[in-house]
Design a protein around this motif. Structure first.
Motif, mmCIF file in Angstrom:
data_model
loop_
_atom_site.group_PDB
_atom_site.id
_atom_site.type_symbol
_atom_site.label_atom_id
_atom_site.label_comp_id
_atom_site.label_asym_id
_atom_site.label_seq_id
_atom_site.Cartn_x
_atom_site.Cartn_y
_atom_site.Cartn_z
ATOM 1 N N CYS A 1 -13.044 -4.277 8.656
ATOM 2 C CA CYS A 1 -13.071 -3.164 7.713
ATOM 3 C C CYS A 1 -12.190 -2.044 8.242
ATOM 4 C CB CYS A 1 -14.502 -2.662 7.523
ATOM 5 S SG CYS A 1 -14.625 -1.253 6.386
ATOM 6 N N TYR A 2 -11.279 -1.574 7.397
ATOM 7 C CA TYR A 2 -10.448 -0.423 7.732
ATOM 8 C C TYR A 2 -10.716 0.657 6.694
ATOM 9 C CZ TYR A 2 -6.569 2.743 8.209
ATOM 10 O OH TYR A 2 -5.822 3.891 8.363
ATOM 11 N N VAL A 3 -10.875 1.904 7.137
ATOM 12 C CA VAL A 3 -11.113 3.038 6.246
ATOM 13 C C VAL A 3 -9.939 3.997 6.347
ATOM 14 C CG1 VAL A 3 -12.646 4.961 5.695
ATOM 15 C CG2 VAL A 3 -13.611 2.834 6.564
ATOM 16 N N ASN A 4 -9.358 4.344 5.223
ATOM 17 C CA ASN A 4 -8.302 5.344 5.196
ATOM 18 C C ASN A 4 -8.973 6.716 5.163
ATOM 19 O OD1 ASN A 4 -6.237 7.136 4.723
ATOM 20 N ND2 ASN A 4 -5.409 6.069 2.936
ATOM 21 N N VAL B 1 -0.327 1.985 3.693
ATOM 22 C CA VAL B 1 -0.124 0.555 3.507
ATOM 23 C C VAL B 1 -0.593 -0.120 4.789
ATOM 24 C CG1 VAL B 1 1.568 -1.292 3.191
ATOM 25 C CG2 VAL B 1 1.813 0.853 1.919
ATOM 26 N N ALA B 2 -1.546 -1.046 4.645
ATOM 27 C CA ALA B 2 -2.061 -1.812 5.785
ATOM 28 C C ALA B 2 -1.360 -3.162 5.768
ATOM 29 C CB ALA B 2 -3.569 -1.979 5.672
ATOM 30 N N ARG B 3 -0.782 -3.533 6.902
ATOM 31 C CA ARG B 3 0.008 -4.761 6.965
ATOM 32 C C ARG B 3 -0.295 -5.511 8.254
ATOM 33 N NH1 ARG B 3 5.629 -2.923 6.782
ATOM 34 N NH2 ARG B 3 5.213 -2.695 4.578
ATOM 35 N N ILE C 1 -0.531 0.320 10.267
ATOM 36 C CA ILE C 1 -0.847 1.297 9.233
ATOM 37 C C ILE C 1 0.404 2.131 8.991
ATOM 38 C CG2 ILE C 1 -2.317 3.241 8.572
ATOM 39 C CD1 ILE C 1 -3.785 0.538 8.824
ATOM 40 N N HIS C 2 0.925 2.044 7.759
ATOM 41 C CA HIS C 2 2.097 2.807 7.365
ATOM 42 C C HIS C 2 1.627 3.920 6.431
ATOM 43 C CE1 HIS C 2 4.972 -0.249 8.882
ATOM 44 N NE2 HIS C 2 3.930 -1.039 8.694
ATOM 45 N N LEU D 1 5.378 4.145 10.210
ATOM 46 C CA LEU D 1 4.386 3.387 10.969
ATOM 47 C C LEU D 1 3.600 4.390 11.801
ATOM 48 C CD1 LEU D 1 3.110 0.735 11.938
ATOM 49 C CD2 LEU D 1 4.900 0.623 13.671
ATOM 50 N N SER D 2 2.346 4.633 11.422
ATOM 51 C CA SER D 2 1.567 5.660 12.097
ATOM 52 C C SER D 2 0.561 5.107 13.086
ATOM 53 C CB SER D 2 0.854 6.547 11.071
ATOM 54 O OG SER D 2 0.069 5.768 10.204
ATOM 55 N N ASP D 3 0.236 3.803 13.013
ATOM 56 C CA ASP D 3 -0.734 3.237 13.945
ATOM 57 C C ASP D 3 -0.660 1.719 13.926
ATOM 58 O OD1 ASP D 3 -2.733 3.277 15.841
ATOM 59 O OD2 ASP D 3 -4.266 4.112 14.530
#
Length: 131
Positions: free
Chosen positions: A19-22, A29-31, A62-63, A72-74
């Protein structure tokens, strides 16, 4: 949980539910790009949760969306996003909010579900009548 649009390659055996939470105010954008023969990319809106299956060795990029580009932030190992494994996420007793296991703070504020009267009559005091 099956990935209908982009199933994992058959050679992938050890998958985890993640699970990823923005928790930002920007579209992200999760890739996942480090798994051969698999394409995974999703848009995650502010406050949205993304639940997905991934191989244990997957890395989520995480873009974060900017005006006409994305940065690309993380990069997060998916094992850190695992649900019910290693205590990464905990559910609150009264709400279903993901908890940051390091700082013990809610990652997204709970939605206010208080029911109240939202329709009120218009006040006409102070308006001149038109004849």
């Amino acid at each position: 949980m099956a990935q209908i649009l982009d199933p994992l390659p058959p050679e992938q055996s050890g998958t985890i539910l993640c699970c990823y939470v923005n928790a930002t105010s920007k579209i992200q954008v999760a890739r996942i790009s480090n798994i051969a023969n698999w394409y995974f990319e999703r848009v995650v809106f502010p406050g949205q949760r993304l639940v997905f299956e991934a191989p244990r060795e997957a890395q989520m990029e995480i873009h974060t969306g900017m005006m006409a580009s994305a940065i690309l932030s993380d990069t997060i190992p998916c094992i850190r996003l695992a649900i019910n494994e290693h205590g990464t996420y905990e559910s609150g007793s009264s709400s279903d909010v993901a908890i940051d296991s390091i700082h013990k703070n809610p990652m997204v504020q709970p939605i206010n579900t208080k029911i109240e009267d939202t329709t009120k009559p218009l006040s006409v005091a102070g308006l001149a009548s038109i004849d």
